[in-house]
Design an enzyme around this catalytic site. Structure first.
Site, PDB file in Angstrom:
ATOM      1  N   HIS A   1      59.750  -2.058 -41.232  1.00 26.36           N
ATOM      2  CA  HIS A   1      59.716  -0.653 -40.809  1.00 26.36           C
ATOM      3  C   HIS A   1      60.725  -0.339 -39.704  1.00 26.36           C
ATOM      4  O   HIS A   1      61.449   0.646 -39.772  1.00 26.36           O
ATOM      5  CB  HIS A   1      58.308  -0.301 -40.319  1.00 26.36           C
ATOM      6  CG  HIS A   1      57.247  -0.529 -41.348  1.00 26.36           C
ATOM      7  ND1 HIS A   1      57.120   0.233 -42.487  1.00 26.36           N
ATOM      8  CD2 HIS A   1      56.256  -1.449 -41.421  1.00 26.36           C
ATOM      9  CE1 HIS A   1      56.088  -0.205 -43.205  1.00 26.36           C
ATOM     10  NE2 HIS A   1      55.560  -1.230 -42.592  1.00 26.36           N
TER      11      HIS A   1
HETATM   12  O1  RIB Z   1      53.446   1.049 -38.789  1.00 26.30           O
HETATM   13  C1  RIB Z   1      54.554   0.212 -38.591  1.00 26.30           C
HETATM   14  C2  RIB Z   1      54.876   0.098 -37.137  1.00 26.30           C
HETATM   15  O2  RIB Z   1      53.773  -0.492 -36.453  1.00 26.30           O
HETATM   16  C3  RIB Z   1      56.071  -0.842 -36.854  1.00 26.30           C
HETATM   17  O3  RIB Z   1      56.744  -0.403 -35.701  1.00 26.30           O
HETATM   18  C4  RIB Z   1      55.419  -2.170 -36.587  1.00 26.30           C
HETATM   19  O4  RIB Z   1      56.197  -3.016 -35.732  1.00 26.30           O
HETATM   20  C5  RIB Z   1      54.174  -1.730 -35.854  1.00 26.30           C
HETATM   21  O5  RIB Z   1      54.535  -1.494 -34.500  1.00 26.30           O
END
Ligand code: RIB
Ligand code: CA
Length: 312
Positions: free
Chosen positions: A239
């Site tokens: 992500h």
């Molecule tokens: O939902 C994904 C996010 O939540 C990303 O930033 C992951 O590292 C967690 O922090």
């Protein structure tokens, strides 16, 4: 001229990959890396930021900020996804933690030093950003741009059916940030979930003899295992690396100007990002939201970035 950025992170394996890409991208000058509690505790996030910088030893070391322990105990963390230490249980040694200023102070200092010239890339809960803006509301217009990984445009969430993790961890902070006058871009979970790191990536990592190669070979495998065991996926989400690409490779994304707010209570919906997409919206648009992504283009850009880090 390289773009000055601050990465606000809760490492987390995908945060660590985003950091690796940013620290060796000649288009970006990472002036600071600030820790925030989220995937792991404030203390662990602070430790992990220092460990990542020590392991990667980038040409230019950024300033580091220490995460502040939230007042309330966290409702959730993501150690099941990222490992007990947040970095795939790599258990990196960390030199004696130098005295570090709190993350919000580091962010404030850097914005004041370069008004309208800093891009903040927020890859964890928005706790630090909200603190910065609360202490000096005038800074909102001094931030060049705020790129946020978080929320969902249509859903579903990941930490609850309604909420994405970063927003869910501190919904009040997210509401304050979304309502601020900062120039904001949101890269929601709907978009970042479309890009997966596949197993063949592990064969394409830089050599073990390189700092980036050795580091990524230590932390990435855990993410593949957790995604298979927890979600039945044959690959791993990245992500935060995708969100960083919205800044580094904006041509790979389409965005739409929308109005967003955050549910801060709600037994079932706390942390949900709510957009006014009615045919006659009344909410004032306050953010540019990524609504589509060239997934192949982002995957290729991530691979190029990893190769660049290995060649440094
Ligand atoms: O939902 C994904 C996010 O939540 C990303 O930033 C992951 O590292 C967690 O922090
Ligand atoms: Ca993160």
């Amino acid at each position: 001229m390289a773009r000055k950025i601050i990465l606000d992170v809760d490492p987390g394996i995908d945060d660590a990959l985003a950091l690796t890409l940013a620290l060796f991208d000649p288009r970006l000058e990472v002036v600071a890396v600030t820790a925030v509690a989220g995937n792991v505790s404030a203390e662990q996030a602070t430790r992990n930021v220092q460990a990542i910088i020590e392991q990667l030893d980038p040409p230019r070391w950024p300033r580091l900020g220490a995460a502040v322990q939230p007042e309330r105990d966290p409702l959730v963390d993501s150690r099941h996804v990222h490992g007990a230490d947040g970095l795939g249980n790599a258990d990196f040694p960390v030199a004696e933690l130098h005295h570090q200023h709190p993350s919000d102070k580091v962010i404030t200092d850097e914005i004041r030093k370069a008004p309208e010239a800093i891009t903040i890339v927020a890859l964890g809960p928005l706790t630090n950003i909200a603190t910065v803006l609360r202490r000096d509301p005038g800074l909102a217009e001094q931030v060049g741009q705020l790129v946020i990984m978080g929320g969902t445009l249509r859903g579903p969430g990941n930490v609850t059916p309604a909420a994405e993790f970063n927003i869910y961890c501190d919904p009040a902070a997210a509401r304050e940030v979304f309502r601020s006058r900062t120039t904001k871009t949101l890269v929601p979970l709907d978009i970042t979930s479309q890009v997966m790191m596949t197993y063949d990536l592990l064969d394409q990592l830089p050599e073990e003899s390189t700092r980036a190669g050795a580091f990524l070979r230590r932390v990435l495998p855990f993410s593949f295992r957790s995604h298979r065991q927890l979600f039945g996926l044959e690959g791993a989400h990245i992500h935060d690396a995708v969100a960083l690409m919205a800044l580094a490779e904006p041509g790979l994304f389409e965005t739409e100007r929308l109005a967003v707010d955050v549910e801060i209570q709600g037994e079932l919906t706390m942390g949900a990002t709510v957009f006014d997409r009615r045919s006659a919206p009344t909410w004032r648009p306050n953010i540019d939201v990524a609504t589509s992504v060239d997934t192949g283009g982002v995957a290729a850009a991530v691979l190029r970035g990893i190769a660049q880090a290995g060649a440094a």
